[in-house]
Motif scaffolding. Structure first.
Motif, PDB file in Angstrom:
ATOM      1  N   PRO A   5      22.692  21.352 -21.413  1.00 28.58           N
ATOM      2  CA  PRO A   5      21.571  22.068 -21.565  1.00 28.58           C
ATOM      3  C   PRO A   5      21.345  22.890 -20.498  1.00 28.58           C
ATOM      4  N   SER A   7      19.715  24.243 -16.944  1.00 29.34           N
ATOM      5  CA  SER A   7      18.187  23.843 -16.186  1.00 29.34           C
ATOM      6  C   SER A   7      16.431  24.363 -16.706  1.00 29.34           C
ATOM      7  N   ASN A   8      15.859  22.892 -16.593  1.00 29.87           N
ATOM      8  CA  ASN A   8      14.911  22.843 -17.275  1.00 29.87           C
ATOM      9  C   ASN A   8      13.559  22.528 -15.679  1.00 29.87           C
ATOM     10  N   PHE A  11      12.115  18.851 -17.556  1.00 26.00           N
ATOM     11  CA  PHE A  11      12.498  17.730 -17.542  1.00 26.00           C
ATOM     12  C   PHE A  11      13.257  17.171 -16.240  1.00 26.00           C
ATOM     13  N   SER A 103      22.964  18.748 -15.027  1.00 24.15           N
ATOM     14  CA  SER A 103      22.522  19.948 -15.796  1.00 24.15           C
ATOM     15  C   SER A 103      20.786  20.700 -15.969  1.00 24.15           C
ATOM     16  N   ALA A 104      20.614  19.595 -16.257  1.00 26.34           N
ATOM     17  CA  ALA A 104      19.285  20.116 -17.219  1.00 26.34           C
ATOM     18  C   ALA A 104      18.403  20.148 -15.757  1.00 26.34           C
ATOM     19  N   SER A 105      18.816  19.203 -14.959  1.00 23.86           N
ATOM     20  CA  SER A 105      17.990  18.964 -13.241  1.00 23.86           C
ATOM     21  C   SER A 105      17.972  20.546 -12.195  1.00 23.86           C
TER      22      SER A 105
END
Length: 273
Positions: A5, A7-8, A11, A103-105
């Protein structure tokens, strides 16, 4: 291939809150010295530190256990609501569960063989004003002394024009490290000590080998300081203490042989198709 996913930051904040809860649940006693060497608190963008060009930094962290990264992130979040980006090996990014979280981090993934893309991405993040955390030892030290460091942290900082901030973490390896799994008895109210040393600046053209040797020496001095002030009496032959202070961890020479054996056995996983 795990799901990757984008980067968020929301999250990432969830991960931080999870770490805060676990620290509270285990009553971990994390105390730090040298906090005056952390970057000044800046303005926020929503609930997190605002990332401004020219305000980046490399955090060079000792690596004795698997939770050292979490200790530093909790420290930086409490200090400045800062979200750290870590250099993470491709093996972790390929994990079915850890991969999507990495990935999201927004962490930077270092490939199995070609590391140039990761290096360029890390320098770009530093120039943008991100805080980047690096384990210069590139692996857990089984001797619980700072082992040989790679030059990447110094080279990236010099190219991006940002400081390297040495961070020594002691005690988190008692909770979870290589060859010693999680134990509630050891983890309950476990003391963890952190020392943040003075930022080191390296102008373009600096000798990366000499600068890295200086960084390694600084990190070890921080570990020595943490050990001197550690509240537990390890007794004789404690597995989590270095051999030179009476512990039963491998000596530095023994650690080098074990590391060489790992390298010869090809312990790093091959890329997945």
């Amino acid at each position: 291939m795990p799901w990757r996913p984008p980067s968020n930051d929301r999250f990432y904040r969830l991960i931080v809150r999870t770490g805060q809860f676990l620290r509270w649940a285990l009553r971990l006693d994390i105390q730090a010295t040298g906090l005056e060497h952390l970057p000044d608190k800046g303005p926020l963008s929503g609930p997190s530190r605002r990332v401004d060009p020219g305000k980046g930094a490399v955090f060079a962290v000792t690596h004795f256990g698997y939770l050292d990264f979490a200790v530093l992130e909790l420290l930086l979040w409490r200090h400045a609501r800062a979200q750290l980006r870590f250099l993470v090996h491709q093996g972790a990014a390929d994990h079915w569960l850890a991969g999507p979280a990495i990935s999201a981090s927004g962490h930077v993934v270092v490939g199995y063989t070609d590391r140039s893309d990761a290096y360029d991405a890390a320098v770009a993040k530093l120039r943008d004003g991100e805080y980047l955390a690096v384990f210069p030892e590139a692996g857990v030290s089984r001797s619980f002394t700072v082992r040989e460091c790679r030059t990447g942290a110094v080279r990236m900082a010099a190219e991006a024009g940002v400081p390297v901030i040495p961070v020594s973490v002691w005690g988190a390896h008692r909770v979870l490290t290589r060859g010693h799994g999680f134990s509630l008895r050891r983890s309950w109210r476990a003391p963890v000590r952190v020392h943040v040393d003075e930022p080191m600046t390296f102008p373009t053209g600096s000798d990366p080998e000499a600068a890295t040797d200086m960084l390694r020496s600084t990190l070890q001095s921080g570990i020595d300081r943490c050990i001197a002030g550690f509240p537990l009496d390890p007794g004789s032959g404690a597995w989590w203490m270095p051999a030179h202070v009476g512990g039963s961890a491998p000596t530095d020479a023994e650690r080098q042989l074990l590391d060489a054996a790992d390298a010869a056995a090809g312990r790093r996983r091959a890329p997945r198709n």
